[in-house]
Design a protein around this motif. Sequence first.
Motif, PDB file in Angstrom:
ATOM      1  N   VAL A 107       0.187   0.905   4.733  1.00  0.00           N
ATOM      2  CA  VAL A 107       0.019   2.183   4.043  1.00  0.00           C
ATOM      3  C   VAL A 107       1.059   3.198   4.512  1.00  0.00           C
ATOM      4  CG1 VAL A 107      -1.522   4.184   3.856  1.00  0.00           C
ATOM      5  CG2 VAL A 107      -2.410   1.884   3.446  1.00  0.00           C
ATOM      6  N   ASP A 112       1.207   6.349  12.146  1.00  0.00           N
ATOM      7  CA  ASP A 112      -0.192   6.177  11.731  1.00  0.00           C
ATOM      8  C   ASP A 112      -1.113   6.858  12.773  1.00  0.00           C
ATOM      9  OD1 ASP A 112      -2.124   3.810  10.259  1.00  0.00           O
ATOM     10  OD2 ASP A 112      -2.770   4.548  12.214  1.00  0.00           O
ATOM     11  N   ASN A 157       0.019   1.310  -6.078  1.00  0.00           N
ATOM     12  CA  ASN A 157       1.489   1.365  -5.994  1.00  0.00           C
ATOM     13  C   ASN A 157       2.150   1.728  -7.321  1.00  0.00           C
ATOM     14  OD1 ASN A 157       1.262   0.478  -3.296  1.00  0.00           O
ATOM     15  ND2 ASN A 157       1.179  -1.636  -3.980  1.00  0.00           N
ATOM     16  N   GLY A 180       1.543  -5.624   7.764  1.00  0.00           N
ATOM     17  CA  GLY A 180       2.813  -4.922   7.946  1.00  0.00           C
ATOM     18  C   GLY A 180       3.881  -5.860   8.473  1.00  0.00           C
ATOM     19  N   THR A 188      -4.147   6.285  13.848  1.00  0.00           N
ATOM     20  CA  THR A 188      -4.811   5.425  14.839  1.00  0.00           C
ATOM     21  C   THR A 188      -3.812   4.918  15.867  1.00  0.00           C
ATOM     22  OG1 THR A 188      -6.305   4.723  13.095  1.00  0.00           O
ATOM     23  CG2 THR A 188      -6.290   3.385  15.081  1.00  0.00           C
ATOM     24  N   HIS A 191      -6.639  -4.852   1.126  1.00  0.00           N
ATOM     25  CA  HIS A 191      -5.650  -5.483   0.244  1.00  0.00           C
ATOM     26  C   HIS A 191      -5.739  -7.024   0.294  1.00  0.00           C
ATOM     27  CE1 HIS A 191      -1.853  -6.009  -1.848  1.00  0.00           C
ATOM     28  NE2 HIS A 191      -1.450  -6.808  -0.883  1.00  0.00           N
ATOM     29  N   GLU A 218      -6.070   2.981   2.838  1.00  0.00           N
ATOM     30  CA  GLU A 218      -5.710   2.992   1.419  1.00  0.00           C
ATOM     31  C   GLU A 218      -5.992   4.329   0.732  1.00  0.00           C
ATOM     32  OE1 GLU A 218      -4.185   0.075   0.592  1.00  0.00           O
ATOM     33  OE2 GLU A 218      -3.649   1.069  -1.271  1.00  0.00           O
ATOM     34  N   THR A 249       2.730  -2.248  12.487  1.00  0.00           N
ATOM     35  CA  THR A 249       1.769  -2.445  13.580  1.00  0.00           C
ATOM     36  C   THR A 249       0.517  -3.199  13.157  1.00  0.00           C
ATOM     37  OG1 THR A 249       0.767  -0.319  13.100  1.00  0.00           O
ATOM     38  CG2 THR A 249       2.538  -0.332  14.759  1.00  0.00           C
ATOM     39  N   LEU A 298      -3.708   5.393  19.977  1.00  0.00           N
ATOM     40  CA  LEU A 298      -3.680   4.266  20.910  1.00  0.00           C
ATOM     41  C   LEU A 298      -2.392   4.181  21.738  1.00  0.00           C
ATOM     42  CD1 LEU A 298      -5.124   1.543  18.490  1.00  0.00           C
ATOM     43  CD2 LEU A 298      -6.262   2.430  20.541  1.00  0.00           C
TER      44      LEU A 298
HETATM   45  N1  LIG Z   1       5.625  -2.625   0.295  1.00  0.00           N
HETATM   46  C1  LIG Z   1       5.229  -3.862   0.232  1.00  0.00           C
HETATM   47  O1  LIG Z   1       5.998  -4.770  -0.076  1.00  0.00           O
HETATM   48  C2  LIG Z   1       3.799  -4.195   0.551  1.00  0.00           C
HETATM   49  C3  LIG Z   1       3.441  -5.521   0.741  1.00  0.00           C
HETATM   50  C4  LIG Z   1       2.116  -5.811   1.090  1.00  0.00           C
HETATM   51  C5  LIG Z   1       1.201  -4.794   1.224  1.00  0.00           C
HETATM   52  N2  LIG Z   1       1.608  -3.509   1.022  1.00  0.00           N
HETATM   53  C6  LIG Z   1       0.642  -2.422   1.156  1.00  0.00           C
HETATM   54  O2  LIG Z   1       0.176  -2.399   2.492  1.00  0.00           O
HETATM   55  C7  LIG Z   1      -1.099  -1.795   2.513  1.00  0.00           C
HETATM   56  C8  LIG Z   1      -2.001  -2.585   3.418  1.00  0.00           C
HETATM   57  O3  LIG Z   1      -1.453  -2.546   4.704  1.00  0.00           O
HETATM   58  P1  LIG Z   1      -2.366  -2.732   5.994  1.00  0.00           P
HETATM   59  O4  LIG Z   1      -3.259  -3.868   5.779  1.00  0.00           O
HETATM   60  O5  LIG Z   1      -1.453  -2.747   7.143  1.00  0.00           O
HETATM   61  O6  LIG Z   1      -3.313  -1.447   5.972  1.00  0.00           O
HETATM   62  P2  LIG Z   1      -3.232  -0.010   6.679  1.00  0.00           P
HETATM   63  O7  LIG Z   1      -1.872   0.493   6.756  1.00  0.00           O
HETATM   64  O8  LIG Z   1      -4.254   0.808   5.996  1.00  0.00           O
HETATM   65  O9  LIG Z   1      -3.720  -0.301   8.163  1.00  0.00           O
HETATM   66  C9  LIG Z   1      -5.016  -0.757   8.375  1.00  0.00           C
HETATM   67  C10 LIG Z   1      -5.761   0.051   9.433  1.00  0.00           C
HETATM   68  O10 LIG Z   1      -5.272  -0.333  10.704  1.00  0.00           O
HETATM   69  C11 LIG Z   1      -4.929   0.841  11.471  1.00  0.00           C
HETATM   70  N3  LIG Z   1      -3.881   0.388  12.369  1.00  0.00           N
HETATM   71  C12 LIG Z   1      -2.559   0.209  12.105  1.00  0.00           C
HETATM   72  N4  LIG Z   1      -1.953  -0.348  13.155  1.00  0.00           N
HETATM   73  C13 LIG Z   1      -2.899  -0.517  14.123  1.00  0.00           C
HETATM   74  C14 LIG Z   1      -2.888  -1.049  15.432  1.00  0.00           C
HETATM   75  N5  LIG Z   1      -1.778  -1.600  15.961  1.00  0.00           N
HETATM   76  N6  LIG Z   1      -4.031  -1.037  16.139  1.00  0.00           N
HETATM   77  C15 LIG Z   1      -5.168  -0.543  15.597  1.00  0.00           C
HETATM   78  N7  LIG Z   1      -5.256  -0.037  14.364  1.00  0.00           N
HETATM   79  C16 LIG Z   1      -4.123  -0.039  13.625  1.00  0.00           C
HETATM   80  C17 LIG Z   1      -4.588   1.868  10.440  1.00  0.00           C
HETATM   81  O11 LIG Z   1      -4.777   3.163  10.922  1.00  0.00           O
HETATM   82  C18 LIG Z   1      -5.571   1.542   9.336  1.00  0.00           C
HETATM   83  O12 LIG Z   1      -6.813   2.143   9.628  1.00  0.00           O
HETATM   84  C19 LIG Z   1      -1.580  -1.738   1.067  1.00  0.00           C
HETATM   85  O13 LIG Z   1      -1.526  -0.417   0.617  1.00  0.00           O
HETATM   86  C20 LIG Z   1      -0.580  -2.590   0.325  1.00  0.00           C
HETATM   87  O14 LIG Z   1      -0.391  -2.153  -1.001  1.00  0.00           O
HETATM   88  C21 LIG Z   1       2.871  -3.195   0.695  1.00  0.00           C
END
Ligand SMILES: NC(=O)c1ccc[n+]([C@@H]2O[C@H](COP(=O)([O-])OP(=O)(O)OC[C@H]3O[C@@H](n4cnc5c(N)ncnc54)[C@H](O)[C@@H]3O)[C@@H](O)[C@H]2O)c1
Length: 407
Positions: A136, A71, A182, A163, A73, A297, A102, A159, A77
């Motif tokens: 994502v 990712d 999805n 996740g 970001t 989400h 997203e 992270t 970091l």
């Molecule tokens: N496959 C599955 O079973 C499943 C289950 C639930 C959700 N999802 C999917 O997950 C997505 C949502 O995931 P999310 O909430 O992690 O969003 P994301 O992946 O968009 O991350 C959120 C933000 O946090 C940033 N980021 C990531 N790790 C970081 C860290 N350690 N420090 C600072 N910034 C950080 C990213 O760059 C992004 O801007 C949705 O698309 C959803 O559909 C999938």
Amino acid sequence: MSETTMSRPVGLNSVADLPKPPGLHWNVRAHQPVAYGVSMVRGLLDLDNPTLARACGGGQGTPFRCLLVIDATVDTLYRDRFADYFEHWQIEASWQVVQGDEEAKYLEQAVRVTEAMSRMGILRRAEKVVAVGGGVVLDIVGFAASMYRRGVPYVRVPTTLIGQIDAGIGVKTGINYGHHKNRLGSYFAPELALIDPEFLRTIDPRHAANGMAEIIKMALVKDAALFELLEATVGTITPETLAGCGSTVSEVLSRAISGMLDELEPNLWEQVLERSVDYGHTFSPSLELRADPPLLHGEAVAVDMAICLALAHLRGHLSQADTDRALRLLVGFGLPVSHPVFTEDLLVEALADAVKHRDGYQRVPLTRGIGSVVFANDLTPAELARALEFVGSWTAAAEGALVGAAK
Ligand SMILES: NC(=O)c1ccc[n+]([C@@H]2O[C@H](COP(=O)([O-])OP(=O)(O)OC[C@H]3O[C@@H](n4cnc5c(N)ncnc54)[C@H](O)[C@@H]3O)[C@@H](O)[C@H]2O)c1
Ligand SMILES: [Zn+2]
């Protein structure tokens, strides 16, 4: 009311069920075992911690390669920490940075990841793809790994909170397509998911709340003790306390993870479409992509859960007091319980889409008391409208009480 607590498998289950047309005919049956680990590991990037190196296939004192898809970001970091770690363990990492968020979850991004595999010339089984990021990036990389040469091994390092307790620990991958969440994806298990809460120190507080929505979901559908634990921690869960992972946070995370895995394991490929983990995921997929500015989400899931709490209450499954507790818990964690885009029409449309996804039935999980579910198949537009109205009145009363208290 048409409701069931029993799960109904769909599809064909045994050779005897397969149609046998006249003439020459062959049946083919095979089973593919799935085994993967989910480990909570503190200090994943500490130089003396071999866990990640071993997960990448190395750690034996000889140089080896992997494809790191990270990712953007997280890369900014933690780049130095990853670089130092890889150097220490003699890992030659091809570095592919992918946009999180997203809006970036589309097909071309997954294709770009497969191109990185191609450029590196990744060995089909011996070399691993390591996905590092939020839901994502994990979904994109998992999808790419499932497509490339019809499947190459990959490791997940989630992270974000979502996740770590949800997106990173199941087998689903995917990208958004059209206006649908999805819509394209696969079931493709990682070899390992490595969860280090330390990464949560840098997430935005809004993303902490976002992940809490999925934890509240698990509490509502199967873990009343977790619900009480959450009630006791409102206001104390922050990126720092999550990263510190003291005893309470550790219990919250481990209950959420084990509850999720308990639900997923017997139904990895979703043969059974009555899934309690779909709680809050009936109406939210339509809301998430339509809200402007977009909702996260977990925020969309929270708004959906509020409607489902109202539906359960109006059906007599949830007392007024428990409905109130659950709504207050959502609000207490900074989550929305209503959204202007959520109209009766959108609810009806979203439900119709869910019915297609769930093979012709609504199968909407509703809480039956806190910690248990029942599935509804006969929700009507009028009932949805009443639920909306209930949440609207509850929100107005809660806001009124706040204004009153501030005077
Ligand atoms: N496959 C599955 O079973 C499943 C289950 C639930 C959700 N999802 C999917 O997950 C997505 C949502 O995931 P999310 O909430 O992690 O969003 P994301 O992946 O968009 O991350 C959120 C933000 O946090 C940033 N980021 C990531 N790790 C970081 C860290 N350690 N420090 C600072 N910034 C950080 C990213 O760059 C992004 O801007 C949705 O698309 C959803 O559909 C999938
Ligand atoms: Zn979800």
